[in-house]
Design a protein around this motif. Structure first.
Motif, PDB file in Angstrom:
ATOM      1  N   ARG A   1      30.906   5.580  21.868  1.00  0.00           N
ATOM      2  CA  ARG A   1      32.352   5.477  21.946  1.00  0.00           C
ATOM      3  C   ARG A   1      32.951   5.106  20.588  1.00  0.00           C
ATOM      4  NH1 ARG A   1      33.866   6.515  26.916  1.00  0.00           N
ATOM      5  NH2 ARG A   1      32.603   5.832  28.644  1.00  0.00           N
ATOM      6  N   LEU A   2      32.210   4.348  19.814  1.00  0.00           N
ATOM      7  CA  LEU A   2      32.712   3.978  18.496  1.00  0.00           C
ATOM      8  C   LEU A   2      32.879   5.221  17.620  1.00  0.00           C
ATOM      9  CD1 LEU A   2      33.595   1.723  16.644  1.00  0.00           C
ATOM     10  CD2 LEU A   2      31.199   1.357  16.030  1.00  0.00           C
ATOM     11  N   ALA A   3      31.922   6.135  17.689  1.00  0.00           N
ATOM     12  CA  ALA A   3      32.030   7.377  16.911  1.00  0.00           C
ATOM     13  C   ALA A   3      33.245   8.179  17.355  1.00  0.00           C
ATOM     14  CB  ALA A   3      30.757   8.202  17.069  1.00  0.00           C
ATOM     15  N   ASP A   4      33.496   8.216  18.659  1.00  0.00           N
ATOM     16  CA  ASP A   4      34.681   8.918  19.173  1.00  0.00           C
ATOM     17  C   ASP A   4      35.952   8.288  18.618  1.00  0.00           C
ATOM     18  OD1 ASP A   4      33.059  10.578  20.716  1.00  0.00           O
ATOM     19  OD2 ASP A   4      33.316   9.382  22.532  1.00  0.00           O
ATOM     20  N   LEU A   5      35.989   6.975  18.587  1.00  0.00           N
ATOM     21  CA  LEU A   5      37.152   6.270  18.063  1.00  0.00           C
ATOM     22  C   LEU A   5      37.375   6.599  16.588  1.00  0.00           C
ATOM     23  CD1 LEU A   5      39.436   4.198  18.427  1.00  0.00           C
ATOM     24  CD2 LEU A   5      37.773   2.416  17.884  1.00  0.00           C
ATOM     25  N   TYR A   6      36.300   6.577  15.815  1.00  0.00           N
ATOM     26  CA  TYR A   6      36.416   6.927  14.400  1.00  0.00           C
ATOM     27  C   TYR A   6      36.965   8.352  14.242  1.00  0.00           C
ATOM     28  CZ  TYR A   6      33.657   2.845  12.915  1.00  0.00           C
ATOM     29  OH  TYR A   6      33.195   1.582  12.655  1.00  0.00           O
ATOM     30  N   GLU A   7      36.462   9.271  15.053  1.00  0.00           N
ATOM     31  CA  GLU A   7      36.924  10.654  14.964  1.00  0.00           C
ATOM     32  C   GLU A   7      38.405  10.759  15.317  1.00  0.00           C
ATOM     33  OE1 GLU A   7      34.091  12.760  17.377  1.00  0.00           O
ATOM     34  OE2 GLU A   7      32.561  12.659  15.799  1.00  0.00           O
ATOM     35  N   LEU A   8      38.815  10.068  16.365  1.00  0.00           N
ATOM     36  CA  LEU A   8      40.220  10.094  16.760  1.00  0.00           C
ATOM     37  C   LEU A   8      41.125   9.550  15.663  1.00  0.00           C
ATOM     38  CD1 LEU A   8      39.994   8.980  20.494  1.00  0.00           C
ATOM     39  CD2 LEU A   8      40.709  11.220  19.628  1.00  0.00           C
ATOM     40  N   ARG A   9      40.628   8.582  14.929  1.00  0.00           N
ATOM     41  CA  ARG A   9      41.412   7.964  13.853  1.00  0.00           C
ATOM     42  C   ARG A   9      41.301   8.748  12.546  1.00  0.00           C
ATOM     43  NH1 ARG A   9      39.762   1.733  14.252  1.00  0.00           N
ATOM     44  NH2 ARG A   9      40.624   1.820  12.147  1.00  0.00           N
ATOM     45  N   GLY A  10      40.511   9.827  12.554  1.00  0.00           N
ATOM     46  CA  GLY A  10      40.355  10.629  11.342  1.00  0.00           C
ATOM     47  C   GLY A  10      39.419  10.029  10.322  1.00  0.00           C
ATOM     48  N   GLU A  11      38.635   9.045  10.738  1.00  0.00           N
ATOM     49  CA  GLU A  11      37.674   8.393   9.845  1.00  0.00           C
ATOM     50  C   GLU A  11      36.340   9.131   9.952  1.00  0.00           C
ATOM     51  OE1 GLU A  11      37.597   4.134  10.456  1.00  0.00           O
ATOM     52  OE2 GLU A  11      39.752   4.135  10.893  1.00  0.00           O
ATOM     53  N   ASN A  12      36.315  10.324   9.367  1.00  0.00           N
ATOM     54  CA  ASN A  12      35.171  11.215   9.557  1.00  0.00           C
ATOM     55  C   ASN A  12      33.880  10.703   8.930  1.00  0.00           C
ATOM     56  OD1 ASN A  12      36.659  12.998  11.117  1.00  0.00           O
ATOM     57  ND2 ASN A  12      37.370  14.125   9.332  1.00  0.00           N
ATOM     58  N   ASP A  13      33.970  10.018   7.803  1.00  0.00           N
ATOM     59  CA  ASP A  13      32.752   9.471   7.190  1.00  0.00           C
ATOM     60  C   ASP A  13      32.134   8.396   8.085  1.00  0.00           C
ATOM     61  OD1 ASP A  13      32.674  11.065   4.864  1.00  0.00           O
ATOM     62  OD2 ASP A  13      34.171   9.785   3.901  1.00  0.00           O
ATOM     63  N   ALA A  14      32.976   7.524   8.613  1.00  0.00           N
ATOM     64  CA  ALA A  14      32.481   6.479   9.517  1.00  0.00           C
ATOM     65  C   ALA A  14      31.933   7.099  10.796  1.00  0.00           C
ATOM     66  CB  ALA A  14      33.595   5.481   9.844  1.00  0.00           C
ATOM     67  N   ALA A  15      32.595   8.136  11.282  1.00  0.00           N
ATOM     68  CA  ALA A  15      32.125   8.824  12.487  1.00  0.00           C
ATOM     69  C   ALA A  15      30.749   9.449  12.241  1.00  0.00           C
ATOM     70  CB  ALA A  15      33.121   9.882  12.926  1.00  0.00           C
ATOM     71  N   LEU A  16      30.577  10.061  11.076  1.00  0.00           N
ATOM     72  CA  LEU A  16      29.278  10.646  10.735  1.00  0.00           C
ATOM     73  C   LEU A  16      28.203   9.573  10.705  1.00  0.00           C
ATOM     74  CD1 LEU A  16      27.340  12.844   9.793  1.00  0.00           C
ATOM     75  CD2 LEU A  16      28.218  12.495   7.460  1.00  0.00           C
ATOM     76  N   ASP A  17      28.477   8.464  10.056  1.00  0.00           N
ATOM     77  CA  ASP A  17      27.496   7.372  10.013  1.00  0.00           C
ATOM     78  C   ASP A  17      27.108   6.937  11.420  1.00  0.00           C
ATOM     79  OD1 ASP A  17      27.585   7.423   7.248  1.00  0.00           O
ATOM     80  OD2 ASP A  17      28.930   5.691   7.080  1.00  0.00           O
ATOM     81  N   GLU A  18      28.088   6.791  12.289  1.00  0.00           N
ATOM     82  CA  GLU A  18      27.820   6.347  13.662  1.00  0.00           C
ATOM     83  C   GLU A  18      27.054   7.417  14.447  1.00  0.00           C
ATOM     84  OE1 GLU A  18      27.782   3.636  16.824  1.00  0.00           O
ATOM     85  OE2 GLU A  18      28.140   3.389  14.675  1.00  0.00           O
ATOM     86  N   ARG A  19      27.429   8.673  14.292  1.00  0.00           N
ATOM     87  CA  ARG A  19      26.722   9.762  14.991  1.00  0.00           C
ATOM     88  C   ARG A  19      25.263   9.826  14.542  1.00  0.00           C
ATOM     89  NH1 ARG A  19      29.551  10.859  19.400  1.00  0.00           N
ATOM     90  NH2 ARG A  19      31.657  11.523  18.960  1.00  0.00           N
ATOM     91  N   GLN A  20      25.036   9.642  13.247  1.00  0.00           N
ATOM     92  CA  GLN A  20      23.655   9.659  12.754  1.00  0.00           C
ATOM     93  C   GLN A  20      22.877   8.457  13.277  1.00  0.00           C
ATOM     94  OE1 GLN A  20      22.871  11.676   8.764  1.00  0.00           O
ATOM     95  NE2 GLN A  20      24.677  10.393   8.390  1.00  0.00           N
ATOM     96  N   ARG A  21      23.520   7.307  13.321  1.00  0.00           N
ATOM     97  CA  ARG A  21      22.850   6.113  13.846  1.00  0.00           C
ATOM     98  C   ARG A  21      22.434   6.349  15.294  1.00  0.00           C
ATOM     99  NH1 ARG A  21      23.551   1.795  16.805  1.00  0.00           N
ATOM    100  NH2 ARG A  21      25.699   2.228  17.397  1.00  0.00           N
ATOM    101  N   ILE A  22      23.338   6.900  16.078  1.00  0.00           N
ATOM    102  CA  ILE A  22      23.044   7.173  17.484  1.00  0.00           C
ATOM    103  C   ILE A  22      21.883   8.162  17.607  1.00  0.00           C
ATOM    104  CG2 ILE A  22      23.966   8.255  19.581  1.00  0.00           C
ATOM    105  CD1 ILE A  22      26.768   7.179  18.621  1.00  0.00           C
ATOM    106  N   ALA A  23      21.924   9.232  16.810  1.00  0.00           N
ATOM    107  CA  ALA A  23      20.871  10.247  16.874  1.00  0.00           C
ATOM    108  C   ALA A  23      19.522   9.683  16.441  1.00  0.00           C
ATOM    109  CB  ALA A  23      21.256  11.445  16.013  1.00  0.00           C
TER     110      ALA A  23
END
Length: 132
Positions: free
Chosen positions: A1-23
């Motif tokens: 959900r944190l990655a989704d939040l980052y994406e919604l806020r346009g924080e794509n670098d943070a979203a990428l970091d979170e998506r990679q952490r999850i993966a």
């Protein structure tokens, strides 16, 4: 959900970091790898996206969405041999997933394979006979 939040806020670098952490926490989850690949595309890191798609496929070698989305990415980034291999695997599945057939059509189009794209379009058309 944190990655989704980052994406919604346009924080794509943070979203990428979170998506990679999850993966990385669940390396057997192909969809986590696909989501990491999508996030890498959003920040323009196509090499990283390719790595995540390559990780996704072995974890779901019979998954229509994983195969076709990966194939479309490889087709659009010039790895036609890799794309064709994935599309061949997808077609052997005989999938009834209409959305996956539509993605396959886009992959074929990206490689200039119009006849194959039309066939895949037909397979993805709910009004026509299924290919799966």
């Amino acid at each position: 959900r944190l990655a989704d939040l980052y994406e919604l806020r346009g924080e794509n670098d943070a979203a990428l970091d979170e998506r990679q952490r999850i993966a990385r926490l669940d390396p057997g989850d192909p969809y986590a790898a696909v989501r990491a690949a999508r996030a890498a595309i959003r920040v323009g890191d196509l090499d990283l996206a390719g790595e995540w798609y390559e990780r996704a496929v072995p974890n779901d070698p019979h998954g229509a969405i994983v195969l076709t989305e990966s194939a479309e990415f490889f087709a659009k980034t010039g790895n036609h041999d890799g794309a064709l291999e994935l599309l061949s695997s997808f077609e052997r599945l005989g999938s009834g997933n209409l959305g996956a057939w539509q993605v396959a059509a886009e992959a074929y189009r990206a490689m200039g394979m119009d006849e194959a794209a039309v066939r895949a379009d037909d397979c993805g058309n709910p009004d026509l006979e299924r290919c799966g």
